[in-house]
Design a protein around this motif. Structure first.
Motif, PDB file in Angstrom:
ATOM      1  N   PHE A   1      -2.716  -2.443   2.329  1.00  0.00           N
ATOM      2  CA  PHE A   1      -3.195  -2.321   0.957  1.00  0.00           C
ATOM      3  C   PHE A   1      -1.990  -2.521   0.044  1.00  0.00           C
ATOM      4  O   PHE A   1      -0.870  -2.156   0.391  1.00  0.00           O
ATOM      5  CB  PHE A   1      -3.829  -0.943   0.698  1.00  0.00           C
ATOM      6  N   ASP A   2      -2.235  -3.062  -1.133  1.00  0.00           N
ATOM      7  CA  ASP A   2      -1.128  -3.388  -2.038  1.00  0.00           C
ATOM      8  C   ASP A   2      -0.766  -2.170  -2.887  1.00  0.00           C
ATOM      9  O   ASP A   2      -0.995  -2.138  -4.103  1.00  0.00           O
ATOM     10  CB  ASP A   2      -1.516  -4.568  -2.926  1.00  0.00           C
ATOM     11  N   THR A   3      -0.189  -1.152  -2.228  1.00  0.00           N
ATOM     12  CA  THR A   3       0.284   0.040  -2.937  1.00  0.00           C
ATOM     13  C   THR A   3       1.641   0.439  -2.376  1.00  0.00           C
ATOM     14  O   THR A   3       1.997   0.089  -1.244  1.00  0.00           O
ATOM     15  CB  THR A   3      -0.682   1.225  -2.785  1.00  0.00           C
TER      16      THR A   3
ATOM     17  N   LYS B   1      -4.972   7.305   1.872  1.00  0.00           N
ATOM     18  CA  LYS B   1      -4.990   6.645   0.559  1.00  0.00           C
ATOM     19  C   LYS B   1      -4.234   7.429  -0.508  1.00  0.00           C
ATOM     20  O   LYS B   1      -3.902   6.878  -1.556  1.00  0.00           O
ATOM     21  CB  LYS B   1      -6.439   6.443   0.091  1.00  0.00           C
ATOM     22  N   THR B   2      -3.994   8.719  -0.267  1.00  0.00           N
ATOM     23  CA  THR B   2      -3.299   9.523  -1.271  1.00  0.00           C
ATOM     24  C   THR B   2      -2.056  10.153  -0.657  1.00  0.00           C
ATOM     25  O   THR B   2      -1.966  10.342   0.560  1.00  0.00           O
ATOM     26  CB  THR B   2      -4.208  10.643  -1.812  1.00  0.00           C
TER      27      THR B   2
ATOM     28  N   LEU C   1       5.139   2.185   2.337  1.00  0.00           N
ATOM     29  CA  LEU C   1       5.969   3.204   2.983  1.00  0.00           C
ATOM     30  C   LEU C   1       5.346   3.660   4.296  1.00  0.00           C
ATOM     31  O   LEU C   1       6.048   3.847   5.294  1.00  0.00           O
ATOM     32  CB  LEU C   1       6.156   4.391   2.044  1.00  0.00           C
ATOM     33  N   ILE C   2       4.020   3.821   4.317  1.00  0.00           N
ATOM     34  CA  ILE C   2       3.324   4.222   5.547  1.00  0.00           C
ATOM     35  C   ILE C   2       3.537   3.181   6.631  1.00  0.00           C
ATOM     36  O   ILE C   2       3.829   3.508   7.788  1.00  0.00           O
ATOM     37  CB  ILE C   2       1.819   4.422   5.269  1.00  0.00           C
ATOM     38  N   ARG C   3       3.397   1.910   6.268  1.00  0.00           N
ATOM     39  CA  ARG C   3       3.549   0.860   7.274  1.00  0.00           C
ATOM     40  C   ARG C   3       4.988   0.762   7.759  1.00  0.00           C
ATOM     41  O   ARG C   3       5.233   0.491   8.935  1.00  0.00           O
ATOM     42  CB  ARG C   3       3.063  -0.481   6.713  1.00  0.00           C
ATOM     43  N   TYR C   4       5.968   1.003   6.860  1.00  0.00           N
ATOM     44  CA  TYR C   4       7.360   0.969   7.302  1.00  0.00           C
ATOM     45  C   TYR C   4       7.659   2.150   8.226  1.00  0.00           C
ATOM     46  O   TYR C   4       8.339   1.988   9.245  1.00  0.00           O
ATOM     47  CB  TYR C   4       8.317   0.990   6.106  1.00  0.00           C
ATOM     48  N   GLU C   5       7.165   3.322   7.875  1.00  0.00           N
ATOM     49  CA  GLU C   5       7.376   4.498   8.725  1.00  0.00           C
ATOM     50  C   GLU C   5       6.724   4.297  10.091  1.00  0.00           C
ATOM     51  O   GLU C   5       7.283   4.678  11.128  1.00  0.00           O
ATOM     52  CB  GLU C   5       6.815   5.735   8.023  1.00  0.00           C
TER      53      GLU C   5
ATOM     54  N   GLU D   1      -2.775  13.502   1.266  1.00  0.00           N
ATOM     55  CA  GLU D   1      -3.361  13.315   2.594  1.00  0.00           C
ATOM     56  C   GLU D   1      -2.298  12.864   3.588  1.00  0.00           C
ATOM     57  O   GLU D   1      -2.268  13.328   4.734  1.00  0.00           O
ATOM     58  CB  GLU D   1      -4.488  12.274   2.529  1.00  0.00           C
ATOM     59  N   TRP D   2      -1.438  11.952   3.148  1.00  0.00           N
ATOM     60  CA  TRP D   2      -0.399  11.447   4.041  1.00  0.00           C
ATOM     61  C   TRP D   2       0.607  12.540   4.394  1.00  0.00           C
ATOM     62  O   TRP D   2       1.029  12.667   5.542  1.00  0.00           O
ATOM     63  CB  TRP D   2       0.316  10.258   3.398  1.00  0.00           C
ATOM     64  N   ILE D   3       0.991  13.347   3.414  1.00  0.00           N
ATOM     65  CA  ILE D   3       1.947  14.431   3.659  1.00  0.00           C
ATOM     66  C   ILE D   3       1.377  15.423   4.665  1.00  0.00           C
ATOM     67  O   ILE D   3       2.077  15.865   5.582  1.00  0.00           O
ATOM     68  CB  ILE D   3       2.317  15.125   2.335  1.00  0.00           C
ATOM     69  N   THR D   4       0.096  15.761   4.515  1.00  0.00           N
ATOM     70  CA  THR D   4      -0.548  16.667   5.475  1.00  0.00           C
ATOM     71  C   THR D   4      -0.541  16.066   6.872  1.00  0.00           C
ATOM     72  O   THR D   4      -0.252  16.748   7.866  1.00  0.00           O
ATOM     73  CB  THR D   4      -1.993  16.965   5.044  1.00  0.00           C
ATOM     74  N   GLN D   5      -0.849  14.778   6.957  1.00  0.00           N
ATOM     75  CA  GLN D   5      -0.854  14.090   8.253  1.00  0.00           C
ATOM     76  C   GLN D   5       0.524  14.100   8.883  1.00  0.00           C
ATOM     77  O   GLN D   5       0.678  14.399  10.071  1.00  0.00           O
ATOM     78  CB  GLN D   5      -1.334  12.649   8.068  1.00  0.00           C
ATOM     79  N   LYS D   6       1.565  13.792   8.101  1.00  0.00           N
ATOM     80  CA  LYS D   6       2.918  13.734   8.655  1.00  0.00           C
ATOM     81  C   LYS D   6       3.420  15.119   9.050  1.00  0.00           C
ATOM     82  O   LYS D   6       4.145  15.260  10.038  1.00  0.00           O
ATOM     83  CB  LYS D   6       3.884  13.093   7.656  1.00  0.00           C
ATOM     84  N   ARG D   7       3.074  16.141   8.291  1.00  0.00           N
ATOM     85  CA  ARG D   7       3.466  17.495   8.681  1.00  0.00           C
ATOM     86  C   ARG D   7       2.880  17.838  10.051  1.00  0.00           C
ATOM     87  O   ARG D   7       3.545  18.444  10.887  1.00  0.00           O
ATOM     88  CB  ARG D   7       2.973  18.512   7.651  1.00  0.00           C
TER      89      ARG D   7
END
Length: 404
Positions: free
Chosen positions: A172-174, A261-262, A179-183, A265-271
């Protein structure tokens, strides 16, 4: 201040050396790796049970199951472990509304108090499995081709019990998505490269294969059944050794996953993902810790090291700026400082260039998950990610992290 004139350069240059050891000694292993090709003539291929743990994933299952049924492999079954869904998943599977021939399911009505949801669902799916090979994915993933199963199985040569696959995220163009794809690329680069160096430490449950017997011999998730995460990485960390792990990087086997998407949500997932790292073997924690810390120092120590003025440093004569040029511009006092600045700048950019080249080649091996020309920029952001999530993980209790 004299103390810092010695300490800052030592720490900075030591970090760059450690980084180069990992980059040139570990990461380059991925650049020369080629997967085994599926043998269309081979008979008696092992049976495969594809396990999908699902909680209220009806719409995703409607898209995923036809793609799984279309896999070009002679002997496989699909088992959906329906984890107390209330969105119609049970009726959809019970009445076989998709007219599937290979889909089976197990319905979970209640969760034992000592088990977390995902691990119990996966365990029940494996109990239901009738084939000797287990292949795991998630309901929100999509196979990139009908050769996923066949190519993953092809890596199970003699003595291999585990195959690590790759699951990049949808584009997605955000800024968050980039950052998610690079991580995700960095994580894959690390677990693939370490596995090829015979130091396997993790895999991802969105694309992971292992022998069913291995699951039972190692007692499955028994040592960490109460932790929310770890159904993939902790299992691999415990069940792997230097000889029993293979990797599969073919673009035919990528499982494309839907990203968060937010930011929240991503921070919760990574934690959740990072919290279980405390349970890794000491060897793996040491190696990953030294990799992360040296990466942090390489980016953030360069400015402090750049602006000191170490009296002990003297540049070789051939590299010095001619004295008359300094005299003409009244910069005599700037001379030794300028030599040191040029040294730090040169060393830093040599490290960055080597890292950029190796990572770009690795990115190409993984079907260009990210834009290679953006690697330096996102690598700097990745260092910030290391710092923030490293502190969060250090002071967090994995038992208090929410799953959903």
């Amino acid at each position: 201040m004299v103390f810092w004139h010695y300490l800052l350069p030592f720490v900075f240059f030591a970090a760059l050396i450690i980084q180069l050891v990992y980059i040139l000694g570990i990461f380059t292993g991925l650049l020369s790796h080629d997967d085994h090709k599926p043998d269309s003539e081979q008979k008696n291929k092992p049976g495969v049970s594809i396990i999908v743990a699902a909680w209220n994933e009806l719409e995703n299952l409607k898209e995923l199951l036809p793609l799984l049924e279309a896999q070009d492999y002679p002997d496989f079954e699909i088992i959906v472990s329906d984890d107390r869904s209330v969105d119609g998943t049970y009726d959809y599977l019970l009445f076989n509304e998709g007219n599937f021939k290979k889909v089976k399911f197990v319905r979970i009505e209640s969760l034992p108090s000592h088990f977390t949801a995902k691990k119990y669902a996966v365990t029940m799916g494996i109990k239901k499995a009738s084939k000797e090979i287990i292949l795991l994915t998630d309901a929100d993933c999509r196979p990139s081709s009908n050769q996923w199963v066949a190519t993953m199985v092809a890596q199970l040569s003699q003595g291999k019990d585990i195959v690590l696959g790759f699951s990049p995220y949808e584009y997605f163009d955000t800024r968050l998505n980039s950052l998610i794809r690079y991580e995700t690329f960095q994580t894959a680069l690390q677990y693939f490269s370490f596995a090829l160096a015979k130091i396997p430490y993790m895999g991802i449950g969105r694309n992971l294969m292992y022998r069913r017997e291995l699951f039972w011999v190692t007692n499955g998730f028994s040592s960490h059944h109460g932790l929310l995460g770890g159904d993939d990485d902790l299992f691999v960390n415990e069940a792997s050794n230097k000889d029993n792990v293979a990797v599969c990087i073919s673009s035919d086997t990528h499982m494309i996953s839907e990203p968060k998407k937010t930011w929240s949500e991503w921070i919760t997932q990574k934690r959740r993902h990072l919290s279980v790292g405390k349970r890794y073997k000491f060897r793996d924690k040491f190696l990953l810790g030294s990799l992360a810390i040296s990466h942090l120092i390489s980016w953030f120590w360069v400015l402090p090291a750049f602006f000191i003025k170490p009296d002990w440093f003297e540049a070789p004569e051939w590299s010095r700026i001619p004295t008359y040029l300094l005299d003409d511009h009244n910069l005599q006092d700037f001379y030794p400082y300028n030599d040191w600045m040029r040294l730090v700048t040169f060393v830093f950019f040599v490290w960055l260039l080597i890292r950029w080249i190796v990572l770009a080649k690795a990115n190409n091996k993984l079907n260009n998950t990210i834009s290679s020309w953006k690697i330096p920029y996102y690598d700097m952001l990745y260092a910030v990610y290391y710092l923030i999530f490293g502190l969060i993980t250090l002071f967090s209790n994995p038992k208090k992290i929410k799953w959903r």
